[in-house]
Scaffold this motif. Structure first.
Motif, PDB file in Angstrom:
ATOM      1  N   ILE A  48      19.974  17.539   1.456  1.00 22.53           N
ATOM      2  CA  ILE A  48      19.499  16.209   1.078  1.00 22.53           C
ATOM      3  C   ILE A  48      20.669  15.233   0.966  1.00 22.53           C
ATOM      4  O   ILE A  48      21.655  15.495   0.282  1.00 22.53           O
ATOM      5  N   GLU A  49      20.530  14.109   1.632  1.00 22.25           N
ATOM      6  CA  GLU A  49      21.514  13.035   1.518  1.00 22.25           C
ATOM      7  C   GLU A  49      21.221  12.143   0.314  1.00 22.25           C
ATOM      8  O   GLU A  49      22.110  11.782  -0.431  1.00 22.25           O
ATOM      9  N   ARG A  50      19.948  11.790   0.138  1.00 22.37           N
ATOM     10  CA  ARG A  50      19.546  10.978  -1.003  1.00 22.37           C
ATOM     11  C   ARG A  50      18.031  11.080  -1.176  1.00 22.37           C
ATOM     12  O   ARG A  50      17.324  11.513  -0.255  1.00 22.37           O
ATOM     13  N   ILE A  51      17.552  10.661  -2.334  1.00 26.59           N
ATOM     14  CA  ILE A  51      16.119  10.610  -2.614  1.00 26.59           C
ATOM     15  C   ILE A  51      15.796   9.185  -3.046  1.00 26.59           C
ATOM     16  O   ILE A  51      16.412   8.659  -3.970  1.00 26.59           O
ATOM     17  N   GLU A  52      14.849   8.563  -2.361  1.00 30.49           N
ATOM     18  CA  GLU A  52      14.447   7.202  -2.669  1.00 30.49           C
ATOM     19  C   GLU A  52      13.073   7.215  -3.328  1.00 30.49           C
ATOM     20  O   GLU A  52      12.160   7.882  -2.853  1.00 30.49           O
ATOM     21  N   VAL A  53      12.944   6.484  -4.421  1.00 35.65           N
ATOM     22  CA  VAL A  53      11.688   6.445  -5.171  1.00 35.65           C
ATOM     23  C   VAL A  53      11.211   5.002  -5.233  1.00 35.65           C
ATOM     24  O   VAL A  53      11.820   4.154  -5.898  1.00 35.65           O
ATOM     25  N   ARG A  54      10.141   4.730  -4.510  1.00 35.17           N
ATOM     26  CA  ARG A  54       9.534   3.390  -4.519  1.00 35.17           C
ATOM     27  C   ARG A  54       8.559   3.335  -5.686  1.00 35.17           C
ATOM     28  O   ARG A  54       7.516   3.993  -5.668  1.00 35.17           O
ATOM     29  N   LYS A  55       8.866   2.534  -6.691  1.00 37.42           N
ATOM     30  CA  LYS A  55       8.072   2.498  -7.921  1.00 37.42           C
ATOM     31  C   LYS A  55       7.029   1.383  -7.858  1.00 37.42           C
ATOM     32  O   LYS A  55       6.940   0.519  -8.737  1.00 37.42           O
ATOM     33  N   ALA A  56       6.241   1.444  -6.800  1.00 30.19           N
ATOM     34  CA  ALA A  56       5.129   0.517  -6.584  1.00 30.19           C
ATOM     35  C   ALA A  56       4.236   1.135  -5.534  1.00 30.19           C
ATOM     36  O   ALA A  56       4.682   1.951  -4.726  1.00 30.19           O
ATOM     37  N   GLY A  57       2.973   0.760  -5.520  1.00 29.57           N
ATOM     38  CA  GLY A  57       2.057   1.275  -4.522  1.00 29.57           C
ATOM     39  C   GLY A  57       2.559   0.996  -3.119  1.00 29.57           C
ATOM     40  O   GLY A  57       3.162  -0.050  -2.856  1.00 29.57           O
ATOM     41  N   GLY A  58       2.307   1.930  -2.206  1.00 28.05           N
ATOM     42  CA  GLY A  58       2.787   1.774  -0.839  1.00 28.05           C
ATOM     43  C   GLY A  58       1.687   1.744   0.177  1.00 28.05           C
ATOM     44  O   GLY A  58       1.856   2.246   1.295  1.00 28.05           O
ATOM     45  N   GLY A  59       0.546   1.167  -0.169  1.00 33.06           N
ATOM     46  CA  GLY A  59      -0.621   1.236   0.689  1.00 33.06           C
ATOM     47  C   GLY A  59      -0.448   0.598   2.045  1.00 33.06           C
ATOM     48  O   GLY A  59      -0.979   1.080   3.040  1.00 33.06           O
ATOM     49  N   VAL A  60       0.290  -0.511   2.154  1.00 31.13           N
ATOM     50  CA  VAL A  60       0.419  -1.201   3.433  1.00 31.13           C
ATOM     51  C   VAL A  60       1.283  -0.407   4.393  1.00 31.13           C
ATOM     52  O   VAL A  60       0.907  -0.143   5.537  1.00 31.13           O
ATOM     53  N   LEU A  61       2.467   0.007   3.964  1.00 29.88           N
ATOM     54  CA  LEU A  61       3.397   0.675   4.869  1.00 29.88           C
ATOM     55  C   LEU A  61       3.119   2.156   5.027  1.00 29.88           C
ATOM     56  O   LEU A  61       3.431   2.738   6.066  1.00 29.88           O
ATOM     57  N   PHE A  62       2.524   2.796   4.015  1.00 25.71           N
ATOM     58  CA  PHE A  62       2.401   4.250   4.029  1.00 25.71           C
ATOM     59  C   PHE A  62       0.974   4.750   3.943  1.00 25.71           C
ATOM     60  O   PHE A  62       0.721   5.924   4.189  1.00 25.71           O
ATOM     61  N   GLY A  63       0.031   3.921   3.534  1.00 28.79           N
ATOM     62  CA  GLY A  63      -1.371   4.281   3.604  1.00 28.79           C
ATOM     63  C   GLY A  63      -1.833   5.270   2.563  1.00 28.79           C
ATOM     64  O   GLY A  63      -1.494   5.178   1.385  1.00 28.79           O
ATOM     65  N   ASP A  64      -2.620   6.248   3.007  1.00 19.11           N
ATOM     66  CA  ASP A  64      -3.330   7.192   2.152  1.00 19.11           C
ATOM     67  C   ASP A  64      -2.401   7.867   1.136  1.00 19.11           C
ATOM     68  O   ASP A  64      -1.320   8.340   1.490  1.00 19.11           O
ATOM     69  N   ARG A  65      -2.824   7.906  -0.122  1.00 21.36           N
ATOM     70  CA  ARG A  65      -2.223   8.643  -1.227  1.00 21.36           C
ATOM     71  C   ARG A  65      -0.961   8.001  -1.801  1.00 21.36           C
ATOM     72  O   ARG A  65      -0.250   8.637  -2.577  1.00 21.36           O
ATOM     73  N   ALA A  66      -0.672   6.762  -1.468  1.00 23.12           N
ATOM     74  CA  ALA A  66       0.501   6.084  -2.025  1.00 23.12           C
ATOM     75  C   ALA A  66       0.108   5.176  -3.179  1.00 23.12           C
ATOM     76  O   ALA A  66       0.700   4.120  -3.382  1.00 23.12           O
ATOM     77  N   LEU A  67      -0.890   5.585  -3.984  1.00 25.44           N
ATOM     78  CA  LEU A  67      -1.381   4.762  -5.085  1.00 25.44           C
ATOM     79  C   LEU A  67      -0.288   4.473  -6.115  1.00 25.44           C
ATOM     80  O   LEU A  67      -0.062   3.334  -6.507  1.00 25.44           O
ATOM     81  N   GLY A  68       0.379   5.541  -6.582  1.00 24.05           N
ATOM     82  CA  GLY A  68       1.366   5.365  -7.639  1.00 24.05           C
ATOM     83  C   GLY A  68       2.719   4.958  -7.124  1.00 24.05           C
ATOM     84  O   GLY A  68       3.495   4.298  -7.826  1.00 24.05           O
TER      85      GLY A  68
END
Length: 633
Positions: free
Chosen positions: A129-149
């Motif tokens: 692993i180089e890094r881990i990125e955590v998007r702390k907002a819903g990702g429905g537009v860019l990532f779609g299904d199951r990105a609610l949290g």
């Protein structure tokens, strides 16, 4: 240690993080989770935390979940100790089913299974692993299904030129061995990483073996960069069932009469291509093949083919990201009266980032269709259901007097996974019957704002997140006749999350990091309206103190979780899961090629449980000692 004043004192004054994590960084790391294409973190309109390679090295941990436990805005729930088997990371405090409401990616490829099973965190060796990125907002537009949290993206691309071997020995028979090499010859790059982790477990009869292998091959050509990534994982986990509260209080390590041996294995193959265009534009595509099997009471075979084509177009200072996605997945089982469930998804999205004066504005839309087919028996005619949803986002970033103001409005969604699609017999053998047309996708409506201050000695952030989940899916008895149950849309819920966090330096050698999340999560409709959402604490506090000297590095980490109702207790009728504070301490010495660290996990031997249902609790872990040695070549 068991009194609330002392626990809060520890949570406010002790520790959390690692030395590099606490220092004030002068350069923002590159972030891809925010918009699918690389951009500086400081220019991302979404809130994204980054756990970089230095932080991973300094943490002394041997698995991903312990790193996520350092991230504010989410809750890590352990069930079987510190190696991460069946742990869940709840980003956005969504509650008991959060494992399928936080999207987890490896280099942009989904880890979430079609059948709703837990995330196999061990499938990526930590050294890969180089890094881990955590998007702390819903990702429905860019990532779609199951990105609610939100979205967790594990990035495995590594700088070439070195190899290493790591050995960790610890209490409860814990043994972790990892090796990796990352090399480059001309325009060809190669990375190989492997890890094997074993433990006898904190509880009786709770042993685990987790093996993982990652191979990455890249080739730069005049026609773009081509990549081939292979991942293989194997888990053999003995899972003791929950015990009564009285049994836990008498002996927190006790097992139970109900033991389940899970064997899980999976293989992922990813082919990628990226081609740079003029003016910093880019086009890329990826095809992924996933095959996995889980063996316990039943055998589940999962297969998924995914294809994505996306492009970044720069128009002056504006960025347009657009893409098409397709996946076809199948979950087959020997479970009574279930031959297979297939899901086919097609989606398209476009996202615009454009300057407006000193601000950067963001606007995005997505359309996604999911088709489900349920085959009762082999050769039978499929029952079908279809659902078509749209997602949107509007946000921005505005500098204000040396601070950055981020703000967003957006929607996301989560389609029912394979095990939520049909009615089933409510008594043994719990056989699936047919697709239940009454269950629909969950949707979210979200508003978020944060204010970031970056000074010479500290960075501070204050944030407010409002998250409304519509049509949460849960179990309903007798929904289609006597002794016929189903999963259906039970109620709506809301969450209000106030977050305060900061990182900085006290003096030349001392650094600190702290965060506090105050959470209010309520059920908004149905018979349990105004009750609290189960498995959501009212308070989380994380703090850290680190000291770096020429002799070595000292770290101390503390994590306080408040009380929360047990899983499934929508009526709030039983006792809560008690609050707890877990404190870890470590010391490391290193030179250019060697590193030796010593850790005491759960320093106060706080005997606690993170997960419980009305009939039992699942003890997490006790005090343990770990010694880690790394040799770099």
């Amino acid at each position: 240690m068991k009194t609330k004043p002392v626990a809060l004192a520890l949570a406010v004054s002790a520790t959390f993080g690692c030395a590099q994590a606490q220092s004030v960084q002068t350069l923002d790391p590159v972030v891809v989770t925010a918009s699918k294409f690389e951009e500086p973190k400081g220019q991302a309109t979404a809130i994204v935390d980054v756990i970089d390679r230095q932080q991973i090295e300094a943490s002394g941990t041997a698995n991903i979940t312990e790193l996520l436990d350092q991230v504010s805005g989410g809750l890590l729930t352990r069930q079987y100790g510190r190696l991460g088997a069946d742990a869940s990371f709840d980003l956005g405090y969504l509650g008991g089913a959060s494992v399928q409401r936080t999207l987890v990616l490896v280099d942009g490829v989904r880890m979430n299974d079609i059948d709703g099973a837990t995330i196999r965190w061990g499938q990526v060796p930590l050294d890969a692993i180089e890094r881990i990125e955590v998007r702390k907002a819903g990702g429905g537009v860019l990532f779609g299904d199951r990105a609610l949290g939100g979205v967790v993206n594990i990035i495995t691309k590594r700088a070439p030129g070195y190899s290493s071997a790591t050995v960790t020995l610890g209490s409860f028979g814990t043994r972790v061995v990892g090796v990796q090499t990352s090399q480059k010859a001309g325009q060809t790059s190669l990375q190989i990483a492997a890890q094997q982790a074993k433990t006898a477990g904190y509880r009786e009869d709770a042993d685990q073996t987790i093996k993982s292998l990652q191979v990455g091959l890249g080739q730069l050509t005049p026609f773009g960069t081509f990549g081939l990534d292979l991942r293989s994982t194997y888990e053999n986990v003995n899972q003791p069932s929950a015990v009564s509260l009285a049994t836990f209080q008498a002996n927190p390590q006790s097992s139970s009469n109900g033991l389940t041996r899970f064997k899980r294995r999976g293989v992922n193959t990813d082919l990628s291509w990226a081609y740079p265009l003029a003016d910093g534009s880019e086009i890329k595509s990826r095809w992924s093949k996933e095959s996995s099997r889980s063996e316990a009471w039943n055998i589940y075979d999962n297969d998924r083919d995914t294809f994505e084509l996306s492009s970044l177009v720069r128009l002056g200072s504006s960025r347009i990201v657009a893409g098409l996605e397709y996946f076809d997945a199948e979950s087959a089982s020997n479970r009574s009266q279930r031959a297979s469930v297939t899901q086919t998804s097609t989606a398209g999205f476009v996202n615009l980032e454009a300057p407006a004066g000193s601000s950067l504005l963001n606007l995005g839309v997505r359309q996604q269709q999911m088709e489900n087919r349920f085959y009762n028996t082999s050769g039978a005619t499929a029952e079908q259901s279809n659902e078509n949803l749209n997602g949107w986002s509007l946000g921005g970033l505005t500098p204000i007097g040396g601070m950055d103001l981020r703000y967003s409005l957006q929607s996301s969604f989560a389609f029912p996974h394979a095990d939520q699609l049909f009615t089933y017999q409510a008594t043994s053998p719990y056989a699936p019957l047919d697709i239940y047309s009454g269950v629909k996708a969950m949707r979210s409506q979200e508003a978020q704002t944060s204010l970031d201050y970056k000074g010479s000695r500290a960075r501070l952030r204050a944030g407010l997140r409002y998250l409304k989940i519509l049509d949460e899916i849960g179990e309903l008895t007798d929904c289609a006749g006597v002794n016929v149950s189903c999963n259906t849309n039970l109620y709506d819920t809301t969450r209000v999350i106030l977050s305060l966090e900061g990182t900085g330096r006290i003096s030349k050698g001392w650094a600190w990091r702290a965060s506090v999340d105050r959470v209010q999560a309520k059920i908004d409709s149905g018979s349990n309206k105004d009750n609290l959402v189960p498995m959501v604490p009212n308070l989380l506090a994380r703090v850290a103190l680190t000291y770096q000297s020429t002799a070595g590095q000292f770290q101390m980490l503390a994590n306080h979780r408040g009380k929360m109702f047990k899983n499934g207790d929508n009526a709030n009728s039983s006792s809560k899961i008690p609050e707890r504070v877990v404190v870890d301490a470590g010391y490391a010495i290193a030179n250019k090629t060697q590193e030796l660290s010593f850790w005491i996990r759960n320093l106060a031997d706080h005997q606690y449980f993170d997960f419980a249902e009305t009939w039992g609790v699942a003890p997490a872990d006790g005090r343990s000692i770990e010694v880690r040695f790394k040799q770099t070549f």
